[in-house]
Write a protein that holds these residues in place. Structure first.
Motif, PDB file in Angstrom:
ATOM      1  N   UNK A 134      59.642 -19.168  -8.013  1.00  0.00           N
ATOM      2  CA  UNK A 134      59.256 -20.325  -8.834  1.00  0.00           C
ATOM      3  C   UNK A 134      57.757 -20.613  -8.646  1.00  0.00           C
ATOM      4  N   UNK A 135      57.040 -20.764  -9.730  1.00  0.00           N
ATOM      5  CA  UNK A 135      55.594 -20.976  -9.661  1.00  0.00           C
ATOM      6  C   UNK A 135      55.298 -22.395  -9.210  1.00  0.00           C
ATOM      7  N   UNK A 136      54.393 -22.529  -8.247  1.00  0.00           N
ATOM      8  CA  UNK A 136      54.042 -23.864  -7.774  1.00  0.00           C
ATOM      9  C   UNK A 136      53.171 -24.567  -8.817  1.00  0.00           C
ATOM     10  N   UNK A 137      53.094 -25.884  -8.704  1.00  0.00           N
ATOM     11  CA  UNK A 137      52.276 -26.661  -9.654  1.00  0.00           C
ATOM     12  C   UNK A 137      50.805 -26.267  -9.528  1.00  0.00           C
ATOM     13  N   UNK A 138      50.376 -25.990  -8.299  1.00  0.00           N
ATOM     14  CA  UNK A 138      48.976 -25.599  -8.077  1.00  0.00           C
ATOM     15  C   UNK A 138      48.711 -24.250  -8.731  1.00  0.00           C
ATOM     16  N   UNK A 195      45.885 -23.558 -11.577  1.00  0.00           N
ATOM     17  CA  UNK A 195      44.756 -22.669 -11.345  1.00  0.00           C
ATOM     18  C   UNK A 195      44.806 -21.414 -12.208  1.00  0.00           C
ATOM     19  N   UNK A 196      46.018 -21.014 -12.611  1.00  0.00           N
ATOM     20  CA  UNK A 196      46.143 -19.838 -13.476  1.00  0.00           C
ATOM     21  C   UNK A 196      45.600 -20.115 -14.873  1.00  0.00           C
ATOM     22  N   UNK A 197      45.461 -21.394 -15.189  1.00  0.00           N
ATOM     23  CA  UNK A 197      45.047 -21.773 -16.548  1.00  0.00           C
ATOM     24  C   UNK A 197      43.540 -21.707 -16.765  1.00  0.00           C
ATOM     25  N   UNK A 198      42.789 -21.553 -15.683  1.00  0.00           N
ATOM     26  CA  UNK A 198      41.333 -21.594 -15.820  1.00  0.00           C
ATOM     27  C   UNK A 198      40.679 -20.412 -15.130  1.00  0.00           C
ATOM     28  N   UNK A 218      34.532 -18.836 -14.657  1.00  0.00           N
ATOM     29  CA  UNK A 218      33.471 -19.171 -15.612  1.00  0.00           C
ATOM     30  C   UNK A 218      33.640 -20.583 -16.149  1.00  0.00           C
ATOM     31  N   UNK A 219      34.878 -20.950 -16.441  1.00  0.00           N
ATOM     32  CA  UNK A 219      35.130 -22.288 -16.992  1.00  0.00           C
ATOM     33  C   UNK A 219      34.812 -23.352 -15.959  1.00  0.00           C
ATOM     34  N   UNK A 220      35.157 -23.103 -14.712  1.00  0.00           N
ATOM     35  CA  UNK A 220      34.895 -24.099 -13.671  1.00  0.00           C
ATOM     36  C   UNK A 220      33.391 -24.295 -13.474  1.00  0.00           C
ATOM     37  N   UNK A 221      32.624 -23.227 -13.596  1.00  0.00           N
ATOM     38  CA  UNK A 221      31.178 -23.309 -13.365  1.00  0.00           C
ATOM     39  C   UNK A 221      30.408 -23.751 -14.602  1.00  0.00           C
ATOM     40  N   UNK A 222      31.059 -23.806 -15.746  1.00  0.00           N
ATOM     41  CA  UNK A 222      30.402 -24.219 -16.990  1.00  0.00           C
ATOM     42  C   UNK A 222      30.315 -25.754 -17.035  1.00  0.00           C
ATOM     43  N   UNK A 223      29.092 -26.308 -16.985  1.00  0.00           N
ATOM     44  CA  UNK A 223      28.947 -27.768 -16.925  1.00  0.00           C
ATOM     45  C   UNK A 223      29.469 -28.505 -18.149  1.00  0.00           C
ATOM     46  N   UNK A 224      29.699 -27.787 -19.258  1.00  0.00           N
ATOM     47  CA  UNK A 224      30.192 -28.460 -20.462  1.00  0.00           C
ATOM     48  C   UNK A 224      31.722 -28.467 -20.542  1.00  0.00           C
ATOM     49  N   UNK A 225      32.382 -27.769 -19.644  1.00  0.00           N
ATOM     50  CA  UNK A 225      33.845 -27.671 -19.737  1.00  0.00           C
ATOM     51  C   UNK A 225      34.519 -28.891 -19.115  1.00  0.00           C
ATOM     52  N   UNK A 226      35.696 -29.204 -19.623  1.00  0.00           N
ATOM     53  CA  UNK A 226      36.440 -30.362 -19.130  1.00  0.00           C
ATOM     54  C   UNK A 226      36.850 -30.169 -17.669  1.00  0.00           C
ATOM     55  N   UNK A 227      37.204 -28.948 -17.320  1.00  0.00           N
ATOM     56  CA  UNK A 227      37.645 -28.698 -15.943  1.00  0.00           C
ATOM     57  C   UNK A 227      36.476 -28.887 -14.971  1.00  0.00           C
ATOM     58  N   UNK A 228      35.276 -28.531 -15.378  1.00  0.00           N
ATOM     59  CA  UNK A 228      34.091 -28.742 -14.546  1.00  0.00           C
ATOM     60  C   UNK A 228      33.874 -30.242 -14.329  1.00  0.00           C
ATOM     61  N   UNK A 229      33.983 -31.003 -15.401  1.00  0.00           N
ATOM     62  CA  UNK A 229      33.782 -32.455 -15.302  1.00  0.00           C
ATOM     63  C   UNK A 229      34.862 -33.090 -14.428  1.00  0.00           C
ATOM     64  N   UNK A 246      43.272 -19.069  -9.757  1.00  0.00           N
ATOM     65  CA  UNK A 246      44.388 -18.711  -8.876  1.00  0.00           C
ATOM     66  C   UNK A 246      44.003 -17.512  -8.015  1.00  0.00           C
ATOM     67  N   UNK A 247      43.323 -16.534  -8.617  1.00  0.00           N
ATOM     68  CA  UNK A 247      42.883 -15.365  -7.853  1.00  0.00           C
ATOM     69  C   UNK A 247      41.840 -15.765  -6.819  1.00  0.00           C
TER      70      UNK A 247
END
Lengths: 79, 266
Positions: B1-5, B9-12, B15-26, B137-138
């Motif tokens: 069963x996949x954990x919530x974490x 984390x698999x969803x992003x 690059x998205x985390x480091x992109x200052x314009x992305x929602x996940x970065x904010x 996740x990786x």
């Protein structure tokens, strides 16, 4: 501040300086949890205080019993 | 069963985390100020410059590039090791307490030589490099299985940033913590206590309140830890970490710094 100060004095001055450094915004230097504190709350406190660990105390007298590090929490994130 | 974490984390991607314009970065950096420009060192950077870079930019680490490849990470552990080595060989005098890190390391001529000639602590430390397309996740798996504390992220050969354990922690707090969106799922493991999950370390490294900070530094180095508890009997008075101590190295004459803040205009 310098490395020849007493740890007690350095710590007090450091916390005061860190508070002022945020343009007067109050930063609660909360660095303790209880053994019954949830992992997410422990993580929240570490992030809020920008630290990589948080000390575990067992009562209101701050009797320290251990420490939880960010690495410890990272290891269980996939569970 | 996949954990919530794992699901989160698999969803992003990195690059998205480091992109200052992305929602996940904010969401992630709502708790802290993200670095403006990724900072790295090269093998020809002097030890003094490396230490000064960390201290003045208030960062805990910087990757080292050699021949186009990232070969190691220089961090506060290394900065303190260099500082203690230099202090051990520097005659005591009244000016020493006024030195910033540049002044201190400048006392020893070998610290002016390229880092790789004077110090190899960073080369012995495991490091991880990933392309920007990998999932968060990786990245987390790297932390768990490789024991690294940060991953250097590249866009082919271009350095675009570092994702640390603290970054992932901030993301989880934003997603599952007190300020999480009302519609957010709960992190079931996160709701359990630290005691229940068995993650409390009881073997502590401590100093007394009357010990001087230098003693705390030597203790951290000899015990291979990055923080000490200031304890009187069993009572926790406070704590000091390597990062706390390197703060003083970024300032010449700490009193002037504090006074300048008190009278800051605007």
């Amino acid at each position: 501040m310098n490395v020849f100060m007493r740890c007690e004095d350095y710590f007090k001055k450091l916390r005061n300086q860190q508070t002022m450094a945020l343009d007067g915004k109050t930063v609660a230097p909360v660095f303790t949890i209880y053994p019954t504190t949830s992992i997410i709350l422990a993580l929240e406190k570490m992030v809020a205080t920008r630290s990589h660990r948080i000390w575990v105390v067992e009562d209101e007298n701050f009797s320290v019993v251990g420490v939880v590090s960010l690495s410890d929490i990272i290891k269980i994130m996939l569970k | 069963m996949t954990s919530q974490v794992e699901s989160l984390l698999s969803s992003y991607t990195a690059a998205e985390l480091l992109d200052p314009t992305s929602e996940i970065h904010k969401a992630c950096f709502s708790y802290s100020t993200p670095p403006s420009n990724p900072i790295f060192l090269t093998n020809s950077t002097s030890a003094k410059e490396a230490a000064t870079t960390l201290a003045l930019n208030h960062i805990s680490s910087a990757p080292i590039k050699k021949d186009g490849k990232f070969v190691g990470i220089f961090d506060t552990v290394d900065l303190v090791a260099l500082a203690l080595q230099t202090l051990a060989e520097t005659p005591m005098g009244s000016a020493i307490s006024e030195w910033g890190i540049g002044d201190l390391l400048g006392q020893k001529t070998t610290n002016l030589k390229p880092l790789e000639q004077v110090f190899d602590g960073w080369a012995k430390r495991p490091m991880a490099v990933a392309q920007k397309s990998v999932s968060l996740k990786d990245i987390l798996v790297s932390f768990v299985h490789s024991g690294v504390h940060r991953v250097v992220v590249l866009d082919k050969d271009e350095f675009i940033g570092v994702i640390s354990q603290s970054t992932i922690a901030a993301l989880l707090v934003g997603s599952f913590g007190l300020r999480k969106p009302k519609s957010a799922v709960k992190w079931s493991v996160g709701e359990k206590s630290v005691s229940e999950m068995g993650i409390i370390t009881t073997n502590l490294v401590t100093v007394e309140p009357s010990a001087i900070v230098m003693e705390a530094l030597f203790k951290m180095q000899s015990e291979n830890c990055s923080s000490v508890a200031i304890v009187e009997g069993k009572k926790l008075f406070g704590c000091l970490s390597l990062k706390d101590v390197t703060l003083v190295f970024s300032q010449k004459n700490g009193k002037k710094f504090l006074i300048s803040l008190l009278f800051k205009v605007g």
